[in-house]
Design a protein around this motif. Structure first.
Motif, mmCIF file in Angstrom:
data_model
loop_
_atom_site.group_PDB
_atom_site.id
_atom_site.type_symbol
_atom_site.label_atom_id
_atom_site.label_comp_id
_atom_site.label_asym_id
_atom_site.label_seq_id
_atom_site.Cartn_x
_atom_site.Cartn_y
_atom_site.Cartn_z
ATOM 1 N N LEU A 108 51.032 49.896 63.991
ATOM 2 C CA LEU A 108 50.773 51.225 64.510
ATOM 3 C C LEU A 108 49.865 51.974 63.543
ATOM 4 O O LEU A 108 50.178 52.081 62.350
ATOM 5 C CB LEU A 108 52.081 52.011 64.688
ATOM 6 C CG LEU A 108 52.927 51.757 65.935
ATOM 7 C CD1 LEU A 108 53.368 50.303 66.023
ATOM 8 C CD2 LEU A 108 54.148 52.667 65.949
ATOM 9 N N ASP A 109 48.738 52.467 64.037
ATOM 10 C CA ASP A 109 47.800 53.237 63.229
ATOM 11 C C ASP A 109 47.754 54.673 63.742
ATOM 12 O O ASP A 109 47.585 54.913 64.939
ATOM 13 C CB ASP A 109 46.399 52.618 63.284
ATOM 14 C CG ASP A 109 46.348 51.281 62.553
ATOM 15 O OD1 ASP A 109 46.530 51.278 61.323
ATOM 16 O OD2 ASP A 109 46.153 50.240 63.211
ATOM 17 N N LYS A 143 45.230 62.356 60.698
ATOM 18 C CA LYS A 143 45.566 62.311 59.271
ATOM 19 C C LYS A 143 46.755 63.196 58.920
ATOM 20 O O LYS A 143 47.351 63.059 57.858
ATOM 21 C CB LYS A 143 44.361 62.710 58.430
ATOM 22 C CG LYS A 143 43.251 61.669 58.424
ATOM 23 C CD LYS A 143 42.145 62.040 57.462
ATOM 24 C CE LYS A 143 41.083 60.938 57.416
ATOM 25 N NZ LYS A 143 39.992 61.279 56.467
ATOM 26 N N SER A 144 47.099 64.124 59.819
ATOM 27 C CA SER A 144 48.194 65.052 59.537
ATOM 28 C C SER A 144 49.572 64.408 59.675
ATOM 29 O O SER A 144 50.573 64.987 59.249
ATOM 30 C CB SER A 144 48.110 66.258 60.486
ATOM 31 O OG SER A 144 48.156 65.826 61.837
ATOM 32 N N LEU A 145 49.645 63.207 60.239
ATOM 33 C CA LEU A 145 50.936 62.555 60.428
ATOM 34 C C LEU A 145 51.514 62.083 59.099
ATOM 35 O O LEU A 145 50.777 61.723 58.175
ATOM 36 C CB LEU A 145 50.795 61.373 61.385
ATOM 37 C CG LEU A 145 50.403 61.730 62.824
ATOM 38 C CD1 LEU A 145 50.191 60.471 63.640
ATOM 39 C CD2 LEU A 145 51.466 62.603 63.472
ATOM 40 N N ALA A 146 52.836 62.106 59.016
ATOM 41 C CA ALA A 146 53.506 61.741 57.766
ATOM 42 C C ALA A 146 53.173 60.320 57.331
ATOM 43 O O ALA A 146 52.950 60.047 56.152
ATOM 44 C CB ALA A 146 55.017 61.909 57.935
ATOM 45 N N TYR A 147 53.133 59.399 58.294
ATOM 46 C CA TYR A 147 52.838 58.001 57.986
ATOM 47 C C TYR A 147 51.557 57.596 58.701
ATOM 48 O O TYR A 147 51.433 57.750 59.911
ATOM 49 C CB TYR A 147 54.005 57.111 58.427
ATOM 50 C CG TYR A 147 55.330 57.576 57.865
ATOM 51 C CD1 TYR A 147 55.584 57.509 56.496
ATOM 52 C CD2 TYR A 147 56.310 58.107 58.694
ATOM 53 C CE1 TYR A 147 56.786 57.955 55.971
ATOM 54 C CE2 TYR A 147 57.511 58.563 58.173
ATOM 55 C CZ TYR A 147 57.737 58.491 56.808
ATOM 56 O OH TYR A 147 58.921 58.955 56.288
ATOM 57 N N GLN A 148 50.625 57.069 57.951
ATOM 58 C CA GLN A 148 49.325 56.732 58.508
ATOM 59 C C GLN A 148 49.303 55.348 59.147
ATOM 60 O O GLN A 148 48.451 55.052 59.957
ATOM 61 C CB GLN A 148 48.245 56.827 57.424
ATOM 62 C CG GLN A 148 47.892 58.254 57.046
ATOM 63 C CD GLN A 148 47.350 59.041 58.224
ATOM 64 O OE1 GLN A 148 46.263 58.756 58.727
ATOM 65 N NE2 GLN A 148 48.092 60.044 58.692
ATOM 66 N N HIS A 149 50.265 54.552 58.777
ATOM 67 C CA HIS A 149 50.294 53.190 59.330
ATOM 68 C C HIS A 149 51.719 52.671 59.237
ATOM 69 O O HIS A 149 52.417 52.909 58.254
ATOM 70 C CB HIS A 149 49.244 52.353 58.575
ATOM 71 C CG HIS A 149 49.584 50.927 58.307
ATOM 72 N ND1 HIS A 149 49.320 50.334 57.098
ATOM 73 C CD2 HIS A 149 50.149 49.961 59.079
ATOM 74 C CE1 HIS A 149 49.702 49.067 57.128
ATOM 75 N NE2 HIS A 149 50.216 48.817 58.312
ATOM 76 N N ILE A 150 52.163 52.030 60.309
ATOM 77 C CA ILE A 150 53.526 51.523 60.395
ATOM 78 C C ILE A 150 53.485 50.069 60.847
ATOM 79 O O ILE A 150 52.799 49.726 61.809
ATOM 80 C CB ILE A 150 54.369 52.344 61.389
ATOM 81 C CG1 ILE A 150 54.477 53.810 60.941
ATOM 82 C CG2 ILE A 150 55.758 51.735 61.558
ATOM 83 C CD1 ILE A 150 55.146 54.710 61.973
ATOM 84 N N GLU A 151 54.195 49.231 60.123
ATOM 85 C CA GLU A 151 54.434 47.863 60.574
ATOM 86 C C GLU A 151 55.812 47.863 61.225
ATOM 87 O O GLU A 151 56.815 48.185 60.579
ATOM 88 C CB GLU A 151 54.395 46.880 59.404
ATOM 89 C CG GLU A 151 53.038 46.773 58.713
ATOM 90 C CD GLU A 151 51.960 46.124 59.581
ATOM 91 O OE1 GLU A 151 52.319 45.291 60.444
ATOM 92 O OE2 GLU A 151 50.776 46.464 59.392
ATOM 93 N N LEU A 152 55.871 47.531 62.506
ATOM 94 C CA LEU A 152 57.098 47.685 63.286
ATOM 95 C C LEU A 152 57.504 46.358 63.921
ATOM 96 O O LEU A 152 56.660 45.627 64.439
ATOM 97 C CB LEU A 152 56.871 48.738 64.380
ATOM 98 C CG LEU A 152 57.967 48.918 65.438
ATOM 99 C CD1 LEU A 152 59.237 49.478 64.805
ATOM 100 C CD2 LEU A 152 57.470 49.826 66.558
#
Length: 252
Positions: free
Chosen positions: A156-157, A161-170
């Motif tokens: 997940l990208d 840029k304002s999101l807490a996490y910029q990239h998530i491996e799920l």
């Protein structure tokens, strides 16, 4: 010769068309997977969620415990009311990418970020937002085995840029798309937290009942976010205005 060229061109166009269709179909499928995962995590719609956050030291000793009432509303709006005596009267409001902290006795909302800590390694963004389907572009990385079950590995990208996490491996279950675990990365691409999820039941799960966060940057403590109850609830529109909240400390 010309006939062969025409045949080759037609074959190439057909192949490209098929690849495009497969790519589009996969993107649609991944989007539906994430929506199902979100439904299991948040319940969907306007909700009132009674939440308990507990922190544990590295040796497993209980450190602190706090309770929160979270009103999750449409259009990426959430209101968090602190319920424990040590924090009673404090509120956090999220409206889109804007966050405010409201303290008892103060008539001025204080701007904060989604990474503002609530307790332990649980930030405001961990309980007031994290709408993966709307906030992230998802892609399928592959299929794996998670523990004793087949699962899908997704990347997940962040869309902003304002999101807490910029990239998530799920990682989600292959059959029900329930969330199993996630690696949460901040803007610097450092692994900030690792999350694992506890479902209400093994077969045909209907809801996440607990999220466990393990800090990977500093404290290495464990924070558990338990969802004690969920119910449909639409709050008055005024409750989602920071100035109204500052002037009206008592809502209930």
């Amino acid at each position: 010769m010309m006939k062969n060229l025409r045949y080759s061109s037609a074959y190439l166009m057909l192949t490209l068309g098929c690849l495009f269709s497969l790519s589009t179909a996969q993107a649609t499928e991944v989007s539906q997977i994430i929506k199902t995962t979100d439904q299991l995590r948040t319940g969907g719609g306007n909700m009132q969620v009674e939440t308990e956050i507990t922190t544990y030291l590295r040796d497993g000793t209980l450190e602190k415990e706090r309770k929160y009432r979270v009103y999750s509303q449409a259009q990426r709006q959430s209101l968090v009311l602190m319920q424990s005596p040590a924090e009673k009267g404090q509120k956090v409001l999220m409206s889109g990418d804007d966050f405010w902290m409201l303290l008892p006795g103060s008539q001025r909302p204080m701007r904060i970020t989604a990474m503002q800590k609530l307790l332990g390694d649980a930030s405001v963004g961990d309980i007031a937002t994290m709408n993966w389907a709307d906030d992230y572009q998802a892609s399928l990385s592959g299929e794996e085995v998670c523990g004793n079950q087949p699962c899908l590995h997704l990347r997940l990208d962040a869309n902003r840029k304002s999101l807490a996490y910029q990239h998530i491996e799920l990682w989600v279950g292959k059959k029900y798309y329930e969330p199993i675990k996630a690696d949460l990365y901040v803007q610097s691409e450092k692994l900030a937290k690792q999350a694992s999820f506890v479902m209400d039941k093994t077969q045909a799960p209907s809801a996440v009942v607990e999220m466990r966060l393990s800090d990977q940057l500093s404290s290495h403590k464990e924070t558990r976010i338990r969802y004690l109850s969920r119910q449909s609830k639409t709050v008055p529109e005024a409750w989602l205005n920071p100035m109204f909240l500052a002037k009206n400390p008592v809502l209930e």
